[in-house]
Design an enzyme around this catalytic site. Sequence first.
Site, PDB file in Angstrom:
ATOM      1  N   ARG A 263       0.832  -1.199   0.000  1.00 24.41           N
ATOM      2  CA  ARG A 263       0.000   0.000   0.000  1.00 24.41           C
ATOM      3  C   ARG A 263       0.863   1.243   0.000  1.00 24.41           C
ATOM      4  O   ARG A 263       1.830   1.347   0.747  1.00 24.41           O
ATOM      5  CB  ARG A 263      -0.910   0.007   1.223  1.00 24.41           C
ATOM      6  N   ARG A 278       1.423   1.243  10.241  1.00 17.80           N
ATOM      7  CA  ARG A 278       1.099   1.706   8.891  1.00 17.80           C
ATOM      8  C   ARG A 278       2.357   1.659   8.036  1.00 17.80           C
ATOM      9  O   ARG A 278       3.194   2.552   8.099  1.00 17.80           O
ATOM     10  CB  ARG A 278       0.534   3.130   8.958  1.00 17.80           C
ATOM     11  N   GLU A 350      -7.128  -1.443  14.928  1.00 15.29           N
ATOM     12  CA  GLU A 350      -7.843  -2.279  13.957  1.00 15.29           C
ATOM     13  C   GLU A 350      -6.929  -3.382  13.455  1.00 15.29           C
ATOM     14  O   GLU A 350      -5.820  -3.111  12.987  1.00 15.29           O
ATOM     15  CB  GLU A 350      -8.310  -1.410  12.780  1.00 15.29           C
ATOM     16  N   SER A 353     -10.979  -6.314   9.316  1.00 17.56           N
ATOM     17  CA  SER A 353     -12.167  -5.622   8.852  1.00 17.56           C
ATOM     18  C   SER A 353     -12.952  -6.637   8.033  1.00 17.56           C
ATOM     19  O   SER A 353     -12.419  -7.193   7.078  1.00 17.56           O
ATOM     20  CB  SER A 353     -11.741  -4.428   7.990  1.00 17.56           C
ATOM     21  N   ARG A 392       0.389  -6.589  12.451  1.00 15.39           N
ATOM     22  CA  ARG A 392      -0.262  -5.999  13.614  1.00 15.39           C
ATOM     23  C   ARG A 392      -0.480  -7.049  14.702  1.00 15.39           C
ATOM     24  O   ARG A 392      -0.451  -6.736  15.891  1.00 15.39           O
ATOM     25  CB  ARG A 392      -1.586  -5.342  13.219  1.00 15.39           C
TER      26      ARG A 392
END
Length: 419
Positions: A263, A278, A350, A353, A392
């Site tokens: 990303r 991130r 988070e 999802s 994560r």
Amino acid sequence: MIDPKFIKEDIEGLKLLLKKRNMETAVDLDRLKAIDEERRTLLQKSDELREKRNRLSKEIGQSKSKGLDANELMKQVQGLSEEIKQYSEKLASLEQEYTDLHLSVPNILHESVPEGTDEKDNRIVRTWGEKPHFSFKPKPHYDLGVDRGILDFERGVKIAGARFYLYRGLAARLERAIINFMLDLHTREHGYTEIFGPFMVNDESMTGTGQYPKFRDEYYRIERDGLSLIPTAEVTLTNIYRDEILESSSLPVRVTMQSACFRREAGAAGKDTRGLVRVHQFQKVELVKFVRPETSFDELEKLTGDAEEVLKRLNLHYRVVLLCSGDTSASSSKTYDIEVWMPGMDRYLEISSCSNFMDYQARRAKIRYRKEQGRKPEYLHTLNGSGLAAGRTLAAVMENYQTEKGDIIIPEALKRYLE
RNA sequence: GGAGAGAUGCCCGAGUUGGUCGAAGGGGACGGUCUCGAAAAUCGUUGUGGGCUUUGCUCACCGAGGGUUCGAAUCCCUCUCUCUCCGCCA
């Protein structure tokens, strides 16, 4: 893509939808409606002309085979062809605009989605476990990892740039263990089939799952080859059945794949700059389901449960959050986020999802199924969720299982993967 | 990367002197006959999307995109993919 019947029959409903999603200016629905009507008028006219041309051309063939003169007819058809060409050009540009607008219309929201504008209005639906108590001040994973010599951000930056990192020793082994543990859990106990597929995909695939054409700057694209690095294995997994019609008896299809995810994090400058939260490249185990429409919301609950199970087995405290209307992504009808507790960072993060896209993605990617033999194919429903983001998860394990001396206790569930 | 061959409906496979071809034939699947039942035999059905005045009419689609033509699965151009041989290679 939503069912075009909404555009034809319920433009007011769509306006309400945009309002709920807090994106009223995203699509000009009146324009969309107008184009839809205009193109249908043109289509009718153009079809009539084609019908006439087909008929006359056949007559020409018949006349000629009888040795008759057909010049008069031929001249007439020539004129028709000119006219048809003009209509096709007009239609093509209208179709283009129609499709662009159609693609911009977000998915219908499920009735259980709470109204709200942003993450403040998300609803916590359940919490599992408790925040662990420490007799000392727990460190965030980045400090802990650097102190312990298992996370190396400086080297990552040197080798690749900002938001890259290096695992050394235990961190690398732990993440590998976490991935294996998750894949084993999902394949052995939750009924998923393990897939290994491309990390680079063509534009059709990126379009099929909705990354393209809109959010182009968020992804890495190798121009020379026309390939893009996947931001999630959802792209690979969902596109497995792109342009296909499945038999009803084969549903539900459950697949899982571990992949690196890439990303660009454009627009996230200055946000979450420390640690593994991130980054431009991370590993993730993804869960994707292809299901019969009437079962999809039940399947969403199960899928979320499958992801939660990972955290339960790791004994990590988490909560499940139902996203509100304004925070639910455009292609999703209903989304649960799973947020794990990070004692070092002192916040929930988070880690998964899980979304039900209903037929939105399936329509776009043309994934259908046949309810029964002889029936028309229909769009099936697709769902996906992270099960879980591995980087994560590693960070969460480090923060939750740290000791005062800076050691990391290996969670029971991972022990057999580290022997 | 070099040389050659090909891409047709669920599958195989005809169709390439352009016309009545959305497409023969075979297989498969489904339905009927036969049978106590099954097999065999036999008859029939069997692509997708769109438009409309929707028990029907019609348009588009033969890898994708352009072109020639009154008319293209059939001719021309571009691209993609697959296969074979050579080269390279974890």
